[in-house]
Design an enzyme around this catalytic site. Structure first.
Site, PDB file in Angstrom:
ATOM      1  CG  ASN A 187      41.243  98.885  -0.004  1.00 33.43           C
ATOM      2  OD1 ASN A 187      40.403  99.161   1.097  1.00 33.43           O
ATOM      3  ND2 ASN A 187      42.088  99.627  -0.559  1.00 33.43           N
ATOM      4  CE  LYS A 213      56.897  98.115 -17.766  1.00 30.93           C
ATOM      5  NZ  LYS A 213      56.178  99.346 -17.420  1.00 30.93           N
ATOM      6  N   GLY A 267      43.420  94.398  -6.579  1.00 29.67           N
ATOM      7  CA  GLY A 267      42.132  93.684  -6.147  1.00 29.67           C
ATOM      8  C   GLY A 267      41.683  92.533  -7.203  1.00 29.67           C
ATOM      9  CB  SER A 273      42.747  94.367 -10.767  1.00 28.18           C
ATOM     10  OG  SER A 273      43.358  95.325 -10.013  1.00 28.18           O
ATOM     11  CB  THR A 322      48.070  78.453 -10.875  1.00 30.80           C
ATOM     12  OG1 THR A 322      48.725  79.045 -12.240  1.00 30.80           O
ATOM     13  CG2 THR A 322      46.797  79.213 -10.988  1.00 30.80           C
ATOM     14  CE  LYS A 323      53.713  80.392 -14.680  1.00 30.21           C
ATOM     15  NZ  LYS A 323      54.311  80.023 -15.873  1.00 30.21           N
ATOM     16  CG  HIS A 363      39.908  70.434  -0.960  1.00 33.67           C
ATOM     17  ND1 HIS A 363      39.485  70.052   0.618  1.00 33.67           N
ATOM     18  CD2 HIS A 363      39.586  71.827  -1.118  1.00 33.67           C
ATOM     19  CE1 HIS A 363      39.058  71.307   1.159  1.00 33.67           C
ATOM     20  NE2 HIS A 363      39.083  72.393   0.134  1.00 33.67           N
TER      21      HIS A 363
END
Length: 186
Positions: free
Chosen positions: A83, A181, A140, A158, A163-164, A113
């Site tokens: 989208n 879930k 989104g 959303s 991060t993993k 970085h």
């Protein structure tokens, strides 16, 4: 090794390397053209899109605007829908499976970085590849961070910050994302 070879190998590299700057500039010209074409020019827009992401399967559809670093490091399966306002920093390879949907403003970041300020201040950076399985729906404003792998049939809520890595058949959400879930896809 060239700076591009270092970049693709996940090593520290100089993003100011003239060859890398030239590659990024070339794709920026393409996505500027893609982003400026109207709905009336859908066929032309699709042709430009496949120049940006040459390793995409059939039925690639992205609502403009779209941005990426290189495009050539994105490997997408068939039936990918993104989208409005998605961004992929494809400094390392981004692999996207078949039948995936991305909501508006999805961000996929392979670039990262050094944590140590002296190394970070050197201007060098590195990247970690991202893999997204088949049948994944990313809501989104979700952000997928460097080095993440998402299994097949995953739903990302959303606004999630992923991060993993996560296995198949789960719904994940939150910051940082966690499993909320399990999906029964039998």
């Amino acid at each position: 090794m060239t700076e591009k070879e270092k970049m693709l190998a996940g090593e520290l590299y100089a993003p100011t390397d003239p060859d890398l700057v030239k590659e990024r500039h070339a794709v920026r010209l393409l996505f500027h053209e893609f982003n400026s074409l109207s709905e009336k020019d859908l066929e032309r827009r699709q042709k430009v899109l496949y120049k940006i992401i040459p390793d995409a399967g059939e039925n690639l559809f992205i609502e403009p605007p779209f941005h990426c670093d290189y495009g050539s490091n994105i490997k997408a399966g068939k039936n990918l829908f993104m989208n409005f306002s998605c961004c992929i920093l494809d400094v390392a390879e981004v692999t996207i499976g078949d039948n995936c949907m991305f909501g508006p403003h999805v961000q996929i970041y392979t670039a990262t970085h050094p944590l140590e300020f002296k190394a970070r201040n050197s201007g060098k950076e590195y990247a970690k590849p991202i893999t997204i399985g088949d049948n994944v729906w990313i809501g989104g404003n979700a952000t997928i961070c460097p080095g993440v792998s998402l299994g097949n049939n995953v739903v990302v809520g959303s606004g999630a910050v992923v991060t993993k890595s996560f296995p198949d058949n789960v719904v994940i959400a939150g910051n940082p994302a966690k499993i909320i879930k399990t999906i029964d896809n039998s």
